[in-house]
Write a protein that holds these residues in place. Structure first.
Motif, mmCIF file in Angstrom:
data_model
loop_
_atom_site.group_PDB
_atom_site.id
_atom_site.type_symbol
_atom_site.label_atom_id
_atom_site.label_comp_id
_atom_site.label_asym_id
_atom_site.label_seq_id
_atom_site.Cartn_x
_atom_site.Cartn_y
_atom_site.Cartn_z
ATOM 1 N N GLU A 34 -6.270 6.330 4.338
ATOM 2 C CA GLU A 34 -7.681 5.999 4.134
ATOM 3 C C GLU A 34 -7.904 5.081 2.925
ATOM 4 O O GLU A 34 -9.027 4.643 2.670
ATOM 5 N N GLN A 35 -6.838 4.770 2.195
ATOM 6 C CA GLN A 35 -6.969 3.923 1.008
ATOM 7 C C GLN A 35 -6.838 2.425 1.313
ATOM 8 O O GLN A 35 -6.997 1.590 0.421
ATOM 9 N N TYR A 36 -6.544 2.081 2.568
ATOM 10 C CA TYR A 36 -6.341 0.666 2.883
ATOM 11 C C TYR A 36 -7.612 -0.144 2.647
ATOM 12 O O TYR A 36 -8.713 0.294 3.003
ATOM 13 N N PRO A 37 -7.476 -1.343 2.034
ATOM 14 C CA PRO A 37 -8.640 -2.210 1.874
ATOM 15 C C PRO A 37 -9.129 -2.698 3.236
ATOM 16 O O PRO A 37 -8.367 -2.718 4.208
ATOM 17 N N SER A 38 -10.384 -3.102 3.298
ATOM 18 C CA SER A 38 -10.985 -3.502 4.559
ATOM 19 C C SER A 38 -11.518 -4.928 4.470
ATOM 20 O O SER A 38 -12.139 -5.318 3.474
ATOM 21 N N LEU A 39 -11.276 -5.723 5.509
ATOM 22 C CA LEU A 39 -11.764 -7.099 5.599
ATOM 23 C C LEU A 39 -12.344 -7.342 6.980
ATOM 24 O O LEU A 39 -12.102 -6.576 7.917
ATOM 25 N N THR A 40 -13.084 -8.444 7.124
ATOM 26 C CA THR A 40 -13.524 -8.872 8.450
ATOM 27 C C THR A 40 -12.423 -9.746 9.046
ATOM 28 O O THR A 40 -11.576 -10.285 8.317
ATOM 29 N N LEU A 41 -12.429 -9.904 10.356
ATOM 30 C CA LEU A 41 -11.433 -10.748 11.006
ATOM 31 C C LEU A 41 -11.560 -12.192 10.545
ATOM 32 O O LEU A 41 -10.542 -12.889 10.382
ATOM 33 N N ASP A 42 -12.788 -12.647 10.303
ATOM 34 C CA ASP A 42 -12.993 -14.023 9.835
ATOM 35 C C ASP A 42 -12.360 -14.226 8.457
ATOM 36 O O ASP A 42 -11.698 -15.246 8.211
ATOM 37 N N GLU A 43 -12.544 -13.264 7.559
ATOM 38 C CA GLU A 43 -11.938 -13.360 6.219
ATOM 39 C C GLU A 43 -10.413 -13.402 6.321
ATOM 40 O O GLU A 43 -9.749 -14.199 5.649
ATOM 41 N N GLN A 71 0.838 -1.198 0.000
ATOM 42 C CA GLN A 71 0.000 0.000 0.000
ATOM 43 C C GLN A 71 0.879 1.257 0.000
ATOM 44 O O GLN A 71 1.990 1.255 0.568
ATOM 45 N N PRO A 72 0.416 2.347 -0.630
ATOM 46 C CA PRO A 72 1.238 3.567 -0.746
ATOM 47 C C PRO A 72 1.741 4.090 0.595
ATOM 48 O O PRO A 72 2.896 4.516 0.707
ATOM 49 N N PHE A 73 0.889 4.058 1.615
ATOM 50 C CA PHE A 73 1.289 4.566 2.931
ATOM 51 C C PHE A 73 2.459 3.747 3.484
ATOM 52 O O PHE A 73 3.464 4.293 3.946
ATOM 53 N N CYS A 74 2.328 2.419 3.438
ATOM 54 C CA CYS A 74 3.383 1.532 3.948
ATOM 55 C C CYS A 74 4.653 1.647 3.110
ATOM 56 O O CYS A 74 5.766 1.562 3.632
ATOM 57 N N SER A 75 4.471 1.828 1.820
ATOM 58 C CA SER A 75 5.627 1.960 0.944
ATOM 59 C C SER A 75 6.461 3.171 1.336
ATOM 60 O O SER A 75 7.696 3.101 1.419
ATOM 61 N N LEU A 76 5.789 4.293 1.604
ATOM 62 C CA LEU A 76 6.499 5.499 2.030
ATOM 63 C C LEU A 76 7.159 5.297 3.390
ATOM 64 O O LEU A 76 8.298 5.716 3.615
ATOM 65 N N GLU A 109 6.471 11.751 18.142
ATOM 66 C CA GLU A 109 5.885 12.794 17.293
ATOM 67 C C GLU A 109 6.093 12.491 15.809
ATOM 68 O O GLU A 109 5.235 12.802 14.980
ATOM 69 N N SER A 110 7.239 11.875 15.470
ATOM 70 C CA SER A 110 7.524 11.592 14.056
ATOM 71 C C SER A 110 6.508 10.606 13.471
ATOM 72 O O SER A 110 6.121 10.735 12.305
ATOM 73 N N VAL A 111 6.083 9.666 14.276
ATOM 74 C CA VAL A 111 5.096 8.682 13.810
ATOM 75 C C VAL A 111 3.756 9.360 13.590
ATOM 76 O O VAL A 111 3.105 9.165 12.547
ATOM 77 N N GLN A 112 3.322 10.142 14.554
ATOM 78 C CA GLN A 112 2.039 10.811 14.442
ATOM 79 C C GLN A 112 2.045 11.859 13.317
ATOM 80 O O GLN A 112 1.059 12.016 12.585
ATOM 81 N N ALA A 113 3.169 12.552 13.163
ATOM 82 C CA ALA A 113 3.273 13.569 12.119
ATOM 83 C C ALA A 113 3.208 12.924 10.733
ATOM 84 O O ALA A 113 2.553 13.448 9.819
ATOM 85 N N PHE A 114 3.878 11.783 10.581
ATOM 86 C CA PHE A 114 3.857 11.076 9.297
ATOM 87 C C PHE A 114 2.437 10.622 8.967
ATOM 88 O O PHE A 114 1.985 10.733 7.816
ATOM 89 N N LYS A 115 1.734 10.143 9.969
ATOM 90 C CA LYS A 115 0.365 9.666 9.764
ATOM 91 C C LYS A 115 -0.558 10.824 9.376
ATOM 92 O O LYS A 115 -1.401 10.684 8.486
ATOM 93 N N CYS A 116 -0.398 11.939 10.019
ATOM 94 C CA CYS A 116 -1.232 13.099 9.695
ATOM 95 C C CYS A 116 -0.916 13.651 8.308
ATOM 96 O O CYS A 116 -1.809 14.058 7.560
ATOM 97 N N GLU A 117 0.363 13.635 7.953
ATOM 98 C CA GLU A 117 0.787 14.166 6.658
ATOM 99 C C GLU A 117 0.212 13.349 5.504
ATOM 100 O O GLU A 117 -0.093 13.895 4.439
ATOM 101 N N HIS A 118 0.038 12.050 5.723
ATOM 102 C CA HIS A 118 -0.398 11.156 4.651
ATOM 103 C C HIS A 118 -1.740 10.500 4.978
ATOM 104 O O HIS A 118 -1.979 9.337 4.653
ATOM 105 N N VAL A 119 -2.621 11.282 5.608
ATOM 106 C CA VAL A 119 -3.916 10.737 6.014
ATOM 107 C C VAL A 119 -4.733 10.282 4.809
ATOM 108 O O VAL A 119 -5.521 9.329 4.886
ATOM 109 N N ASP A 120 -4.550 10.938 3.662
ATOM 110 C CA ASP A 120 -5.284 10.548 2.464
ATOM 111 C C ASP A 120 -4.884 9.144 2.005
ATOM 112 O O ASP A 120 -5.715 8.348 1.562
ATOM 113 N N LEU A 121 -3.588 8.818 2.138
ATOM 114 C CA LEU A 121 -3.115 7.475 1.771
ATOM 115 C C LEU A 121 -3.570 6.443 2.804
ATOM 116 O O LEU A 121 -3.879 5.301 2.460
#
Length: 334
Positions: A143-152, A46-51, A129-141
């Motif tokens: 939100e692109q994560y696919p979603s599954l149920t725990l069973d799936e 995913q783009p967020f993880c890649s960065l 702070e670096s972790v939280q800042a990175f997350k805020c900076e790339h909040v749009d990315l």
């Protein structure tokens, strides 16, 4: 014997399979060693993880998460589904070889529709702070994560577990067979077999050739020492060697050993791994090959020397066993 997973697996083939699974499941997948370091490409990352994994500071935390999760998976001996330091859902499927941890399949990079907070977070960095800042900076990315149920996700985890067991077992089996086969080739002459990387990629070919090589080794030992594990066979084997110009049958040989033909047949198969007729034929062909290499005897005379009724039958038998005619074999030998 200690294995490194990258030495056992064909990484190119694994990465092709990995990519197909990642596309089908919507999971990002990567293969890591026992220290959490990547040894394969990262499929469907995913783009967020890649960065994050390219970030000079944050990539260290990603690998640390991978390593901790993999160790927990080894402890449980099951796929371990968890939350990473960014609160993203991942899982670790341990790869065990001879009860030793050699690496893991890391998969995930998703969000859960249910039971999200029930999963363990292996590394909590909310205070950085670096972790939280990175997350805020790339909040749009984010939100692109696919979603599954725990069973799936659990079903996918179990599938990857079964797949990893199968792939590793087959890879180790092939690795062992290829090494044993290569060692067995020392008893063959260079012109007897051409070994290519394509052949060694074919497990069925390697198994067949290994069996043949080991039988050749036993026959080669017989031709010099006539050493046997089962000494009950000695009179029969001696008779075969002392009467190369004859075609001896099981009944005749059994009488020399004071055994029944059926029991002698069973003992021969236990000794050499193949029925009497195949062993006897290959032994005669090995003598024929020696005569073709070391003498100028014509084909029909070699046929007579080895007890064949017709030279044409000898030629057909020789070709069936070696893949070439006696004349071609002699030409290649010279």
């Amino acid at each position: 014997m200690a294995y490194k997973i990258e030495e056992v697996l064909d990484l190119k083939k694994w990465e092709t399979l990995q990519e197909s699974i990642a596309i089908a499941t919507n999971l990002a997948i990567i293969l890591v060693d026992y220290q959490g370091r990547p040894i394969s490409t990262h499929s469907q990352v995913q783009p967020f993880c890649s960065l994050a994994r390219k970030h000079p500071e944050l990539k260290f935390f990603c690998e640390k998460c991978d390593a901790r999760a993999a160790i927990e998976a080894v402890r449980m001996n099951e796929p371990f589904i968890y939350r990473c330091h960014f609160n993203i859902i991942d899982m670790a499927i341990p790869i065990m070889v001879d009860n030793q941890y050699t690496g893991a399949i890391m998969a995930g990079e998703i969000t859960l529709r249910d039971n999200h907070d029930k999963l363990e977070q292996v590394l909590n960095l909310d205070h950085l702070e670096s972790v939280q800042a990175f997350k805020c900076e790339h909040v749009d990315l984010f939100e692109q994560y696919p979603s599954l149920t725990l069973d799936e996700l659990t079903k996918f985890a179990n599938m990857l577990k079964d797949l990893s067991h199968y792939i590793v077992n087959e890879a180790i089996k092939k690795d062992f067979l290829v090494k044993t086969y290569k060692q067995s080739l020392t008893i063959r002459k260079k012109d007897d077999r051409v070994v290519t990387s394509t052949n060694l990629d074919n497990l069925e070919y390697v198994e067949k050739e290994l069996k043949q090589s080991l039988l050749d080794k036993r026959l080669n030992n017989l031709s010099t020492k006539r050493s046997l594990k089962n000494k009950q066979l000695q009179p029969a084997i001696d008779a075969i060697f002392y009467n190369k110009q004859e075609n001896l049958d099981l009944t005749t040989l059994a009488s020399l050993c004071n055994l029944s033909p059926s029991y002698l047949s069973r003992l021969i198969k236990e000794e050499f791994g193949e029925p009497f007729t195949k062993v006897y034929t290959k032994l005669k062909i090995s003598w024929a090959k020696k005569l073709l290499k070391t003498t100028d005897l014509p084909i029909n005379q070699i046929s007579d020397e080895l007890g064949y009724v017709e030279p044409s039958y000898f030629v057909r038998t020789f070709k069936k066993v070696t893949g070439m005619t006696p004349l071609k074999y002699r030409k290649n030998s010279n």
